[in-house]
Design an enzyme around this catalytic site. Structure first.
Site, PDB file in Angstrom:
ATOM      1  N   CYS A  43      66.863  38.261 127.458  1.00  0.00           N
ATOM      2  CA  CYS A  43      65.813  38.742 126.499  1.00  0.00           C
ATOM      3  C   CYS A  43      64.440  38.421 126.787  1.00  0.00           C
ATOM      4  O   CYS A  43      63.436  39.014 126.360  1.00  0.00           O
ATOM      5  CB  CYS A  43      66.076  38.256 125.155  1.00  0.00           C
ATOM      6  SG  CYS A  43      67.670  38.513 124.443  1.00  0.00           S
ATOM      7  N   LEU A  60      76.015  33.274 122.224  1.00  0.00           N
ATOM      8  CA  LEU A  60      74.785  32.986 121.255  1.00  0.00           C
ATOM      9  C   LEU A  60      75.220  31.944 120.271  1.00  0.00           C
ATOM     10  O   LEU A  60      75.531  32.455 119.298  1.00  0.00           O
ATOM     11  CB  LEU A  60      74.245  34.311 120.786  1.00  0.00           C
ATOM     12  CG  LEU A  60      72.978  34.170 119.812  1.00  0.00           C
ATOM     13  CD1 LEU A  60      71.926  33.787 121.162  1.00  0.00           C
ATOM     14  CD2 LEU A  60      72.736  35.654 119.292  1.00  0.00           C
ATOM     15  N   GLY A 108      64.927  37.011 118.329  1.00  0.00           N
ATOM     16  CA  GLY A 108      66.534  37.093 118.509  1.00  0.00           C
ATOM     17  C   GLY A 108      67.358  37.036 117.653  1.00  0.00           C
ATOM     18  O   GLY A 108      68.891  37.149 117.634  1.00  0.00           O
ATOM     19  N   GLY A 109      66.972  36.766 116.404  1.00  0.00           N
ATOM     20  CA  GLY A 109      67.839  36.765 115.119  1.00  0.00           C
ATOM     21  C   GLY A 109      66.864  36.230 114.100  1.00  0.00           C
ATOM     22  O   GLY A 109      65.647  35.492 114.219  1.00  0.00           O
ATOM     23  N   ARG A 110      67.200  36.382 112.944  1.00  0.00           N
ATOM     24  CA  ARG A 110      66.507  36.072 111.570  1.00  0.00           C
ATOM     25  C   ARG A 110      66.306  34.468 111.468  1.00  0.00           C
ATOM     26  O   ARG A 110      65.228  34.048 111.343  1.00  0.00           O
ATOM     27  CB  ARG A 110      67.015  36.435 110.392  1.00  0.00           C
ATOM     28  CG  ARG A 110      66.068  36.320 109.140  1.00  0.00           C
ATOM     29  CD  ARG A 110      66.976  36.353 107.988  1.00  0.00           C
ATOM     30  NE  ARG A 110      68.034  35.402 107.561  1.00  0.00           N
ATOM     31  CZ  ARG A 110      68.673  35.296 106.370  1.00  0.00           C
ATOM     32  NH1 ARG A 110      68.562  36.215 105.469  1.00  0.00           N
ATOM     33  NH2 ARG A 110      69.484  34.320 106.338  1.00  0.00           N
TER      34      ARG A 110
END
Length: 398
Positions: free
Chosen positions: A157, A257, A299-301
């Site tokens: 990423c 992840l 990448g995520g909340r």
């Protein structure tokens, strides 16, 4: 020497996934345990995503495939194609996105001729083929066959930053250089049904998209440039090697992840920023919130929540990252460029418009960058914008 981003454009496939509908499909798969089904609901609902885009057209109930490979709409079953099948689709569909984003970025620079492009840097971690995307872009756009080509593969990423850093180095070495940087990811090719929490999280987050930028230091470009490339730094955290990884399996790429990743970022983000901000001591002496714009890879909340809390940023400073996550999901390397583009589309404000940007990837690697916003990028109406992106992504490939 000052190096500029002259244009920054994005592209997405035509198929939109509605998060709630995707959740219901994944939760209804017969192989799930009761716990697995609950995890699907929790992960999809907590992801802070409304819509995503996929190059796999059959991943919606509106598409009836004669020979489905990923999803059988008639039975509601998710299928499990081999890595070979997934990668063949990558070669076909990723090419469309690479070419669409590259063409849009070049067309946004009418003062440049295609033959002005001296270097091409392509980025992807979701598939492989050769002749690769760099070759396809040269052929499809009609670039100089002697253009210098580089491909950054399987970095994850954060890979847009090494690509931009390389472009900056090329321009500093050759003041006449014009570098085209293109990131394209088809993360949705690797989703699958599973009871494994990491796999479920990936299915809830990942999506497809592409972004491209034209980078140059040619004299006279500062009047047209969107962004000034100031500094880049990279840091490896002392822990996290096993918490974020991207491996090749028999049925697609397997994402690790771990739920500990946000905690690693929380513990080490301040240290990761120090080498970057030390490049400009006046910034290092300020509170983080004094830097106006923050382009954080969503990448995520939970990652965005940790960054906002640990750095003392305002809710407004994380709006661009949260908007991209909500509307597009996590498109791996392309995502942070979507966030930067959203910041460039905001109306200019008085004073210094510095941008601090961060992206995270396997290792655990933290890439950071400082930019200066120079002018507002044109932003079409949302409906027109999406329509243009989808049309471009469907361009035929020779």
């Amino acid at each position: 020497m000052t190096v500029y981003v002259r244009s920054l454009e994005t592209a997405v496939p035509k198929t939109m996934l509605i998060q709630s509908e995707a959740r219901d499909v994944f939760a209804a798969q017969p192989g799930l345990t009761r716990l697995g089904s609950r995890l699907v609901g929790t992960c999809f609902d907590a992801a802070a995503i409304d819509t995503r885009f996929t190059a796999v057209g059959e991943m919606t109930n509106d598409f009836q495939a004669e020979d489905p490979q990923f999803y059988d709409a008639a039975t509601g079953l998710l299928l499990n194609p081999s890595t070979k099948v997934r990668n063949e689709i990558f070669g076909r569909e990723a090419t469309k996105l690479f070419v669409a984003a590259a063409r849009a970025a070049v067309e946004a620079c009418p003062e440049l001729d295609l033959l002005d492009i001296t270097h091409l840097v392509t980025v992807s971690c979701t598939g492989f083929f050769n002749p690769g995307p760099d070759y396809k872009i040269v052929r499809e756009l009609g670039l100089d066959p002697a253009v210098q080509r580089y491909h950054l593969g399987f970095m994850g990423c954060y890979a847009a930053f090494p690509a931009l850093r390389a472009a900056k180095s090329f321009c500093e070495a050759d003041p006449n250089a014009v570098v085209l940087v293109v990131c394209a990811e088809l993360c949705s090719l690797h989703v699958r049904t599973s009871n494994d929490p990491d796999t479920i999280m990936g299915s809830a987050l990942f999506a497809d998209g592409a972004a491209a930028a034209v980078v140059t230091a040619r004299p006279g470009m500062e009047d047209k440039a969107l962004l000034q490339l100031d500094h880049f730094e990279t840091v490896l955290t002392p822990v996290g090697e096993d918490s974020m990884a991207w491996n090749i399996g028999d049925n697609g790429f397997e994402m690790v992840l771990g739920n500990y990743v946000p905690h690693i970022i929380d513990d080490h983000i301040v240290g990761a920023l120090q080498p970057l901000l030390a490049r400009e001591p006046e910034l290092a002496a300020l509170p983080y919130s004094a830097i106006r714009h923050w382009a954080i890879h969503p990448g995520g909340r939970s990652i965005l929540d940790k960054v906002e809390s640990r750095l003392g940023l305002t809710e407004e400073q994380l709006v661009p990252a949260r908007e991209i996550l909500r509307n597009y999901g996590n498109m791996s390397s392309a995502t942070v460029l979507f966030v930067i583009k959203r910041i460039l589309e905001q109306a200019p404000e008085p004073g210094d418009e510095r941008i601090c940007s961060m992206a995270f990837g396997p290792g655990l690697t933290v890439e950071t960058a400082l930019f200066t916003k120079l002018r507002q990028a044109p932003r079409p109406a949302p409906e027109e914008h999406n329509g243009q992106e989808r049309l471009a992504a469907e361009a035929p490939v020779a």
